[in-house]
Design a protein around this motif. Structure first.
Motif, PDB file in Angstrom:
ATOM      1  N   ASP A  89      30.098  27.126 -16.712  1.00 16.59           N
ATOM      2  CA  ASP A  89      31.522  26.876 -16.922  1.00 16.59           C
ATOM      3  C   ASP A  89      31.832  26.345 -18.319  1.00 16.59           C
ATOM      4  O   ASP A  89      32.999  26.194 -18.678  1.00 16.59           O
ATOM      5  N   ILE A  90      30.805  26.060 -19.077  1.00 16.38           N
ATOM      6  CA  ILE A  90      31.026  25.503 -20.414  1.00 16.38           C
ATOM      7  C   ILE A  90      31.450  26.578 -21.402  1.00 16.38           C
ATOM      8  O   ILE A  90      32.338  26.372 -22.228  1.00 16.38           O
ATOM      9  N   TYR A  91      30.826  27.743 -21.300  1.00 15.74           N
ATOM     10  CA  TYR A  91      30.988  28.752 -22.339  1.00 15.74           C
ATOM     11  C   TYR A  91      32.176  29.667 -22.079  1.00 15.74           C
ATOM     12  O   TYR A  91      32.537  29.925 -20.933  1.00 15.74           O
ATOM     13  N   PRO A  92      32.796  30.186 -23.134  1.00 17.27           N
ATOM     14  CA  PRO A  92      33.975  31.036 -22.994  1.00 17.27           C
ATOM     15  C   PRO A  92      33.680  32.279 -22.162  1.00 17.27           C
ATOM     16  O   PRO A  92      32.571  32.816 -22.196  1.00 17.27           O
ATOM     17  N   THR A  93      34.672  32.727 -21.423  1.00 12.31           N
ATOM     18  CA  THR A  93      34.520  33.934 -20.614  1.00 12.31           C
ATOM     19  C   THR A  93      34.928  35.186 -21.381  1.00 12.31           C
ATOM     20  O   THR A  93      34.785  36.294 -20.886  1.00 12.31           O
ATOM     21  N   LEU A  94      35.442  34.999 -22.598  1.00 10.20           N
ATOM     22  CA  LEU A  94      35.824  36.151 -23.420  1.00 10.20           C
ATOM     23  C   LEU A  94      34.575  36.930 -23.838  1.00 10.20           C
ATOM     24  O   LEU A  94      33.530  36.347 -24.105  1.00 10.20           O
ATOM     25  N   GLU A  95      34.696  38.253 -23.903  1.00  8.51           N
ATOM     26  CA  GLU A  95      33.552  39.082 -24.261  1.00  8.51           C
ATOM     27  C   GLU A  95      33.113  38.835 -25.701  1.00  8.51           C
ATOM     28  O   GLU A  95      31.928  38.770 -25.997  1.00  8.51           O
ATOM     29  N   SER A  96      34.068  38.732 -26.606  1.00  8.22           N
ATOM     30  CA  SER A  96      33.745  38.512 -28.018  1.00  8.22           C
ATOM     31  C   SER A  96      34.646  37.416 -28.583  1.00  8.22           C
ATOM     32  O   SER A  96      35.594  37.698 -29.342  1.00  8.22           O
ATOM     33  N   PRO A  97      34.365  36.163 -28.240  1.00 11.45           N
ATOM     34  CA  PRO A  97      35.234  35.085 -28.726  1.00 11.45           C
ATOM     35  C   PRO A  97      35.120  34.911 -30.229  1.00 11.45           C
ATOM     36  O   PRO A  97      34.039  35.030 -30.808  1.00 11.45           O
ATOM     37  N   SER A  98      36.238  34.638 -30.850  1.00 14.20           N
ATOM     38  CA  SER A  98      36.242  34.374 -32.287  1.00 14.20           C
ATOM     39  C   SER A  98      35.729  32.962 -32.535  1.00 14.20           C
ATOM     40  O   SER A  98      35.561  32.172 -31.608  1.00 14.20           O
ATOM     41  N   ALA A  99      35.508  32.664 -33.815  1.00 16.15           N
ATOM     42  CA  ALA A  99      35.044  31.323 -34.163  1.00 16.15           C
ATOM     43  C   ALA A  99      36.068  30.271 -33.739  1.00 16.15           C
ATOM     44  O   ALA A  99      35.705  29.183 -33.287  1.00 16.15           O
ATOM     45  N   THR A 100      37.336  30.631 -33.873  1.00 12.75           N
ATOM     46  CA  THR A 100      38.390  29.697 -33.479  1.00 12.75           C
ATOM     47  C   THR A 100      38.401  29.486 -31.967  1.00 12.75           C
ATOM     48  O   THR A 100      38.527  28.364 -31.486  1.00 12.75           O
ATOM     49  N   ASP A 101      38.273  30.608 -31.219  1.00 14.42           N
ATOM     50  CA  ASP A 101      38.210  30.505 -29.752  1.00 14.42           C
ATOM     51  C   ASP A 101      37.050  29.624 -29.327  1.00 14.42           C
ATOM     52  O   ASP A 101      37.170  28.794 -28.424  1.00 14.42           O
ATOM     53  N   TRP A 102      35.908  29.829 -29.970  1.00 10.15           N
ATOM     54  CA  TRP A 102      34.708  29.068 -29.620  1.00 10.15           C
ATOM     55  C   TRP A 102      34.904  27.583 -29.921  1.00 10.15           C
ATOM     56  O   TRP A 102      34.566  26.731 -29.099  1.00 10.15           O
ATOM     57  N   ALA A 103      35.437  27.276 -31.081  1.00 14.30           N
ATOM     58  CA  ALA A 103      35.647  25.882 -31.464  1.00 14.30           C
ATOM     59  C   ALA A 103      36.645  25.206 -30.536  1.00 14.30           C
ATOM     60  O   ALA A 103      36.442  24.052 -30.131  1.00 14.30           O
ATOM     61  N   ASP A 104      37.714  25.926 -30.201  1.00 13.74           N
ATOM     62  CA  ASP A 104      38.711  25.356 -29.296  1.00 13.74           C
ATOM     63  C   ASP A 104      38.107  25.089 -27.924  1.00 13.74           C
ATOM     64  O   ASP A 104      38.391  24.057 -27.307  1.00 13.74           O
ATOM     65  N   ARG A 105      37.293  26.028 -27.465  1.00 16.73           N
ATOM     66  CA  ARG A 105      36.661  25.853 -26.158  1.00 16.73           C
ATOM     67  C   ARG A 105      35.723  24.654 -26.157  1.00 16.73           C
ATOM     68  O   ARG A 105      35.744  23.830 -25.236  1.00 16.73           O
ATOM     69  N   MET A 106      34.884  24.522 -27.146  1.00 17.04           N
ATOM     70  CA  MET A 106      33.909  23.444 -27.198  1.00 17.04           C
ATOM     71  C   MET A 106      34.561  22.072 -27.399  1.00 17.04           C
ATOM     72  O   MET A 106      33.949  21.044 -27.131  1.00 17.04           O
ATOM     73  N   ALA A 107      35.807  22.053 -27.851  1.00 15.74           N
ATOM     74  CA  ALA A 107      36.515  20.782 -28.044  1.00 15.74           C
ATOM     75  C   ALA A 107      37.179  20.291 -26.769  1.00 15.74           C
ATOM     76  O   ALA A 107      37.616  19.140 -26.700  1.00 15.74           O
ATOM     77  N   LEU A 108      37.246  21.144 -25.750  1.00 11.06           N
ATOM     78  CA  LEU A 108      37.870  20.743 -24.491  1.00 11.06           C
ATOM     79  C   LEU A 108      37.072  19.639 -23.810  1.00 11.06           C
ATOM     80  O   LEU A 108      35.842  19.608 -23.905  1.00 11.06           O
ATOM     81  N   PRO A 109      37.739  18.731 -23.097  1.00  8.93           N
ATOM     82  CA  PRO A 109      37.006  17.698 -22.362  1.00  8.93           C
ATOM     83  C   PRO A 109      36.388  18.280 -21.093  1.00  8.93           C
ATOM     84  O   PRO A 109      36.863  19.282 -20.549  1.00  8.93           O
ATOM     85  N   VAL A 110      35.332  17.650 -20.641  1.00  8.30           N
ATOM     86  CA  VAL A 110      34.641  18.072 -19.418  1.00  8.30           C
ATOM     87  C   VAL A 110      35.614  18.171 -18.247  1.00  8.30           C
ATOM     88  O   VAL A 110      35.508  19.073 -17.399  1.00  8.30           O
ATOM     89  N   ALA A 111      36.573  17.251 -18.177  1.00  6.33           N
ATOM     90  CA  ALA A 111      37.507  17.217 -17.049  1.00  6.33           C
ATOM     91  C   ALA A 111      38.298  18.509 -16.898  1.00  6.33           C
ATOM     92  O   ALA A 111      38.765  18.821 -15.799  1.00  6.33           O
ATOM     93  N   SER A 112      38.424  19.292 -17.970  1.00  7.29           N
ATOM     94  CA  SER A 112      39.241  20.500 -17.917  1.00  7.29           C
ATOM     95  C   SER A 112      38.545  21.668 -17.235  1.00  7.29           C
ATOM     96  O   SER A 112      39.209  22.639 -16.848  1.00  7.29           O
ATOM     97  N   VAL A 113      37.218  21.604 -17.089  1.00  9.64           N
ATOM     98  CA  VAL A 113      36.490  22.733 -16.494  1.00  9.64           C
ATOM     99  C   VAL A 113      35.596  22.325 -15.332  1.00  9.64           C
ATOM    100  O   VAL A 113      34.991  23.180 -14.692  1.00  9.64           O
ATOM    101  N   MET A 114      35.489  21.052 -15.053  1.00 11.07           N
ATOM    102  CA  MET A 114      34.575  20.592 -13.991  1.00 11.07           C
ATOM    103  C   MET A 114      35.065  21.041 -12.613  1.00 11.07           C
ATOM    104  O   MET A 114      36.234  21.331 -12.404  1.00 11.07           O
TER     105      MET A 114
END
Length: 219
Positions: A134-159
């Motif tokens: 659940d940590i990693y983006p579900t997009l097939e080809s995430p951009s650098a921005t998508d990846w950075a935004d995803r990794m900045a999310l708090p654990v509470a948002s995907v747990m």
């Protein structure tokens, strides 16, 4: 005994049969609080007794197999009954806080070589479960921005929340059934006060069955 914990604390305590009636703890319903109507349970019924089947040894086993069996089953190595969660759970459990960024959580999972961790709130109370998938983006080809935004999310948002938990004195067979019902890879282990004491996973169960000296799952 099983309990369910969410962002508001403990919302259920009961048997595995009662737990089956709470749909929101399984893998297909996530990130939703349990409402009062979800806790209307059917009367508890008796649990059938599990009896191990009697298997007769096959004749004419290869000599190498007989020798290997003899080596690991000497009379002075008693079989240890393995029937409770406390005998095989991982402790202390690796945990993560709700406000930790996913980037940090990913490093934590990799460092400890685990696929999931219990999530604790600021008070140290169990509120959810974080899975590596659940940590990693579900997009097939995430951009650098998508990846950075995803990794900045708090654990509470995907747990996963609410999440089922179990006490150390619970029968392993009951836990195995809950893992099958919920499709979760494991359950947090808590004491009577709701304090996290460990984690029991499918891997823990399989490892204990395979370990030498032999352990008896069925007691």
């Amino acid at each position: 005994m099983f309990s369910v914990y969410g962002i508001t604390g403990r919302v259920f305590t009961g048997t595995v049969e009662q737990l089956r009636h709470i749909d929101k703890v399984n893998a297909v319903a996530r990130l939703h609080p349990i409402e009062a109507n979800d806790l209307v349970l059917e009367p508890e019924f008796s649990v059938p007794t599990f009896e191990a089947e009697t298997h007769h040894p096959k004749a004419l086993l290869p000599a190498t197999a007989v020798a290997a069996y003899t080596q690991v089953s000497q009379p002075d190595t008693p079989r240890q009954p393995l029937d409770k969660v406390g005998l095989l759970m991982t402790q202390p459990a690796v945990t993560v806080r709700t406000n930790v960024p996913l980037s940090i959580a990913a490093v934590l999972l990799a460092r400890h070589r685990v696929g999931q961790v219990p999530v604790l709130d600021a008070k140290g109370q169990l509120v959810g479960l974080l899975l590596r998938t659940d940590i990693y983006p579900t997009l097939e080809s995430p951009s650098a921005t998508d990846w950075a935004d995803r990794m900045a999310l708090p654990v509470a948002s995907v747990m996963w929340t609410p999440v089922a938990s179990v006490t150390a004195d619970t029968d392993i067979r009951r836990v195995a059934q809950v893992l099958l019902d919920t499709h979760l890879p494991g359950l947090p282990v808590v004491d009577d006060n709701g304090t996290l004491t460990g984690f029991v996973s499918r891997t823990d169960i399989l490892r204990s069955v395979a370990n030498d000296p032999p352990l008896d799952v069925w007691g």
